[in-house]
Motif scaffolding. Sequence first.
Motif, PDB file in Angstrom:
ATOM      1  N   GLY A  41       0.881  -1.156  -0.024  1.00 23.49           N
ATOM      2  CA  GLY A  41      -0.030   0.016   0.085  1.00 23.49           C
ATOM      3  C   GLY A  41       0.755   1.348   0.101  1.00 23.49           C
ATOM      4  N   PRO A  42       1.639   1.564  -0.972  1.00 27.00           N
ATOM      5  CA  PRO A  42       2.369   2.972  -1.078  1.00 27.00           C
ATOM      6  C   PRO A  42       1.938   3.933  -1.129  1.00 27.00           C
ATOM      7  CG  PRO A  42       2.439   1.541  -3.025  1.00 27.00           C
ATOM      8  CD  PRO A  42       1.843   0.626  -2.084  1.00 27.00           C
ATOM      9  N   ASP A  43       2.070   5.014  -0.833  1.00 26.45           N
ATOM     10  CA  ASP A  43       1.582   6.354  -0.834  1.00 26.45           C
ATOM     11  C   ASP A  43       1.823   7.043  -2.131  1.00 26.45           C
ATOM     12  OD1 ASP A  43       0.382   6.946   1.952  1.00 26.45           O
ATOM     13  OD2 ASP A  43       2.571   6.264   2.328  1.00 26.45           O
ATOM     14  N   VAL A  44       2.949   6.652  -2.554  1.00 23.68           N
ATOM     15  CA  VAL A  44       3.555   7.146  -3.929  1.00 23.68           C
ATOM     16  C   VAL A  44       4.091   6.004  -4.745  1.00 23.68           C
ATOM     17  CG1 VAL A  44       5.332   8.511  -4.792  1.00 23.68           C
ATOM     18  CG2 VAL A  44       4.571   9.132  -2.581  1.00 23.68           C
ATOM     19  N   VAL A  45       3.685   5.766  -6.047  1.00 19.47           N
ATOM     20  CA  VAL A  45       4.295   4.796  -6.907  1.00 19.47           C
ATOM     21  C   VAL A  45       5.241   5.520  -7.972  1.00 19.47           C
ATOM     22  CG1 VAL A  45       3.687   3.058  -8.249  1.00 19.47           C
ATOM     23  CG2 VAL A  45       2.250   3.527  -6.591  1.00 19.47           C
ATOM     24  N   ILE A  46       6.494   5.108  -8.161  1.00 18.89           N
ATOM     25  CA  ILE A  46       7.132   5.759  -9.095  1.00 18.89           C
ATOM     26  C   ILE A  46       7.611   4.806 -10.283  1.00 18.89           C
ATOM     27  CG2 ILE A  46       9.373   6.708  -9.619  1.00 18.89           C
ATOM     28  CD1 ILE A  46       9.414   7.964  -6.657  1.00 18.89           C
ATOM     29  N   ILE A  47       7.237   4.966 -11.525  1.00 19.52           N
ATOM     30  CA  ILE A  47       7.498   4.065 -12.455  1.00 19.52           C
ATOM     31  C   ILE A  47       8.143   4.827 -13.500  1.00 19.52           C
ATOM     32  CG2 ILE A  47       6.225   3.018 -14.273  1.00 19.52           C
ATOM     33  CD1 ILE A  47       3.586   3.863 -12.692  1.00 19.52           C
ATOM     34  N   ASN A  48       9.492   4.127 -13.572  1.00 20.41           N
ATOM     35  CA  ASN A  48      10.618   4.515 -14.191  1.00 20.41           C
ATOM     36  C   ASN A  48      10.367   3.774 -15.832  1.00 20.41           C
ATOM     37  OD1 ASN A  48      12.852   5.696 -15.375  1.00 20.41           O
ATOM     38  ND2 ASN A  48      14.438   4.728 -13.818  1.00 20.41           N
ATOM     39  N   THR A  49      10.142   4.350 -16.717  1.00 13.48           N
ATOM     40  CA  THR A  49       9.650   3.790 -18.141  1.00 13.48           C
ATOM     41  C   THR A  49      10.931   3.649 -18.924  1.00 13.48           C
ATOM     42  OG1 THR A  49       9.256   5.778 -18.837  1.00 13.48           O
ATOM     43  CG2 THR A  49       7.429   4.758 -18.014  1.00 13.48           C
TER      44      THR A  49
END
Length: 439
Positions: A41-49
Amino acid sequence: MTNKLKVSFLTLGCKVNQTESEALNQLLTSEGYEVVQEAEGPDVVIINTCTVTGTGSSKSRKVIRRMAKEHPLSTIAVMGCYSQTQPEEVSQIEGVDLVLGTQDRATILYHLRKLAEQKQEKHLKERKPVLAVRDFESQAEYEELPLIEGESRVRAMLKIQDGCSQFCTYCIVPYARGPARSRSSEKVISEARKLLEAGHKEIILTGIHTGAYGKDQAGMDLSKLISQLAELPNLLRLRISSIEPIEFSEDLLTAVTSHQEVCPHFHIPLQSGSDSVLTRMKRPYRVDDYARLLNRIREKLPQAALTTDVMTGFPGETEIEHEQSLKFIESCEFAGIHVFPYSRRTGTIAAEMSNQLPRSIKTARVQEIIALGQKSRANYIKQFIGYPLEVLVEKIEEDGSAQGHTPNYLEIRFPGSLNPGDWQVGQIIKHPLKHEHIV
Ligand code: SF4
């Protein structure tokens, strides 16, 4: 109870992306964020594309959509090569809050803080994505994202360079990553020292176009950097992740052969074994140049692992050109071939070329080269069977077996039954090789 903000990373694509995500992970941790698995349950999701192929882009889109759907209350931040080249497209995906590219990545801290404030003010429902991607300037500078720890306890990637100015006609990378620019040698050496002090034994030099290192810095080049790094205390191994054929200079050959820390493993992208295809790809060498380079390396390092990338089905690649390519590739006796089908990337010169080949042809040619690669790899490995090989232990399994890589990048698992004493992670062990030891 902790009130730290939880953040998860999802990284697609190459080793450079992995290294950059790892550096951002460490930056956010030092700023009080807690890095968690996606299921927590992250508050922030970072997707490195990634966008290097069509598959890279479509996978990136799928991951962004899935994350936005599965974590509707989280802040969804997208960065990397796909968002650098298609920022509008990314910002239109429902649920995306922040779009960064391949520059200004450290500003993520500022943006996340702002977005968190807005959320508290209950602006979430009418959320509009923040678009923070800017075009590259021709004088773009190397962006520092220091790494404190490596990918494992033993081996660490060290980024020395970013961008590419070569503009091969099929490649989107110069648009996604900007012009070639080097990290200062002082910064590289200082990061290498930190990694070694943290206990890492092997350093892998990485970049988008590693061989261009130093071209934008007076008096510096890759061979000089390697000589400086090789002198560092406690470094057991130094590896170059990949190098373009025209950049494998005489100086570089001298540097890699005069320091025993440098691993005799060189990944030298060929792309095609047909001169006419190389010309259309705007690759700055011909097959004879490439063959001469392999000979020069093998004269000095006869057992070096020479591996390559090959692309099949470039626009207009005829059956004859493909046959030429097969023949040349066979003659190179590679220790490994990474083969992939040509992928049309909008904005590149090759995307506009006529005679784009059907997927069936590209795939069939990939299969032929895979078969060739397997055969030449088996031949390469054969020469080491029965001889002692040095393995840097990366992990010890429960059954006592030790796994790691040789200097020439064979992945080996020596069974625990061979263990004459206590094997340790980070130690170099040596045993005669059997086929069943190869992972
Ligand atoms: S050298 Fe060619 S293939 Fe490699 S990143 Fe640069 S443009 Fe792309």
